[in-house]
Design a protein around this motif. Structure first.
Motif, PDB file in Angstrom:
ATOM      1  N   HIS A   1       0.824  -1.206   0.000  1.00 44.29           N
ATOM      2  CA  HIS A   1       0.000   0.000   0.000  1.00 44.29           C
ATOM      3  C   HIS A   1       0.867   1.269   0.000  1.00 44.29           C
ATOM      4  O   HIS A   1       0.663   2.183   0.802  1.00 44.29           O
ATOM      5  CB  HIS A   1      -0.955  -0.003   1.195  1.00 44.29           C
ATOM      6  CG  HIS A   1      -1.590  -1.335   1.445  1.00 44.29           C
ATOM      7  ND1 HIS A   1      -2.300  -2.008   0.470  1.00 44.29           N
ATOM      8  CD2 HIS A   1      -1.587  -2.148   2.541  1.00 44.29           C
ATOM      9  CE1 HIS A   1      -2.733  -3.170   0.963  1.00 44.29           C
ATOM     10  NE2 HIS A   1      -2.294  -3.272   2.192  1.00 44.29           N
ATOM     11  N   LYS A   2       1.800   1.279  -0.925  1.00 47.14           N
ATOM     12  CA  LYS A   2       2.675   2.440  -1.059  1.00 47.14           C
ATOM     13  C   LYS A   2       3.151   2.542  -2.504  1.00 47.14           C
ATOM     14  O   LYS A   2       2.944   1.628  -3.311  1.00 47.14           O
ATOM     15  CB  LYS A   2       3.881   2.327  -0.126  1.00 47.14           C
ATOM     16  CG  LYS A   2       4.802   1.153  -0.442  1.00 47.14           C
ATOM     17  CD  LYS A   2       5.939   1.056   0.569  1.00 47.14           C
ATOM     18  CE  LYS A   2       6.859  -0.132   0.267  1.00 47.14           C
ATOM     19  NZ  LYS A   2       7.930  -0.251   1.279  1.00 47.14           N
TER      20      LYS A   2
ATOM     21  N   PRO B   1       3.331   6.334   1.310  1.00 45.37           N
ATOM     22  CA  PRO B   1       2.132   5.592   1.708  1.00 45.37           C
ATOM     23  C   PRO B   1       0.883   6.161   1.028  1.00 45.37           C
ATOM     24  O   PRO B   1       0.718   7.380   0.936  1.00 45.37           O
ATOM     25  CB  PRO B   1       2.067   5.811   3.231  1.00 45.37           C
ATOM     26  CG  PRO B   1       3.423   6.284   3.625  1.00 45.37           C
ATOM     27  CD  PRO B   1       3.953   7.032   2.443  1.00 45.37           C
TER      28      PRO B   1
END
Length: 316
Positions: A120-121, A137
């Motif tokens: 998730h980045k 992020p």
């Protein structure tokens, strides 16, 4: 011949970024996921002229500003792969870890941005050193990425957050998260950098975002499981994976105009620099389709490798 190819590549990419108006791209690159390969298609003849091995089930693709390099994400091997687009050879590989998928290149900086589906980045990769220099992020399961033409902002379609992140590239700061439809995947920014369009896989629609206002301003119904969006001739073109169609809508009114019968699982889509043609990667049929954006008809196809995705910008 190689110098000519480089000139054509640079001119076409300038047109795609809004700096030119008369260029038509001469070549397409399709990431063929099951085949672990990258196909090169001559757009004048609509024939594949080469295919090279990439490995790692390649999916996403972006081109350097001059069109000389292609950057490919390989989710299974967790790599970013650099390809010399002129010699058609793999030149460098970078292990990123996680699940690299979507990718975008900066229009002037030596940087590419890679979405990590699992962590998730977004990785920021310096293309000179070919090393990660930052990570940002974002929301859950980032997929498609796009950079505004002025190079100031990066947008990320955060699939499992049902949102789009807006990121300031200079500061690497996430400025906003904009709610969109369900499960956004592909994202495209217009040539003025004013609006973004997300293909929402789960809600079968496209969300229109006013980038400056940081809010959704419209919605367009599509066919089943929309994958990505292209813009040409005042119209939007959306690949409907499960429908086998390309939904066409008017950019001014957001009114659907037509569903073009396309192929089995259309996925990646992009308009050329002059907006004279729209090209569609057909996952199930193993070919690249050419669509006329004025007549809304299919005008050609090129056979490529097994399972083309071409997720990103794949024309030069």
């Amino acid at each position: 011949m190689r110098n000519f190819a480089r000139c054509c590549a640079a001119f076409c990419v300038l047109a795609l970024s809004g700096a030119g108006s008369a260029a038509r791209c001469s070549e397409a690159f399709t990431t063929n996921q099951p085949a672990d390969s990258l196909s090169f298609v001559d757009l004048a003849t609509m024939k594949a002229v080469a295919e090279i091995k990439i490995g790692g089930k390649p999916a996403g693709i972006a081109l350097s500003p001059d069109g000389a390099k292609a950057y490919v994400t390989a989710p299974d091997s967790k790599e970013l792969v650099e390809v010399d687009a002129v010699s058609r050879t793999v030149t460098r590989r970078l292990t990123l870890g996680g699940g690299p998928l979507g990718i975008a290149a900066h229009p002037t900086r030596p940087e590419v941005y890679v979405a990590d589906w699992y962590a998730h980045k977004i990785f920021v990769v310096d293309t000179k050193t070919f090393a990660v220099i930052a990570d940002i992020p974002v929301g859950q399961s980032p997929s498609g990425l796009a950079v505004t033409p002025d190079g100031r902002l990066l947008l990320s379609a955060d699939r499992d957050s049902d949102a789009v992140s807006i990121i300031d590239i200079a500061s690497r700061a996430r400025l906003a998260s904009v709610a969109v439809g369900k499960r956004p995947f592909g994202i495209t920014i217009d040539s003025d950098g004013l609006r973004a369009y997300t293909a929402n896989v789960k809600s079968d629609d496209v969300t229109v975002i006013d980038i400056a206002a940081r809010k959704a301003v419209g919605k367009v119904a599509t066919g089943r499981r929309p994958y990505a969006v292209a813009l040409a001739r005042g119209r939007g073109f959306v690949t409907d994976q499960y429908g086998g169609t390309v939904t066409v809508f008017d950019l001014a009114t957001l009114r659907p105009l037509k569903a073009i019968d396309a192929c089995d699982h259309p996925e990646g889509i992009q308009a050329d620099g002059a907006e004279g043609n729209v090209y569609v990667a057909c996952w199930g049929d193993d070919f690249l389709l050419r669509v006329n954006p004025d007549t809304l008809t299919v005008t050609g196809k090129a056979v490529v490798g097994d399972g083309p995705r071409a997720f990103g910008k794949f024309l030069r």
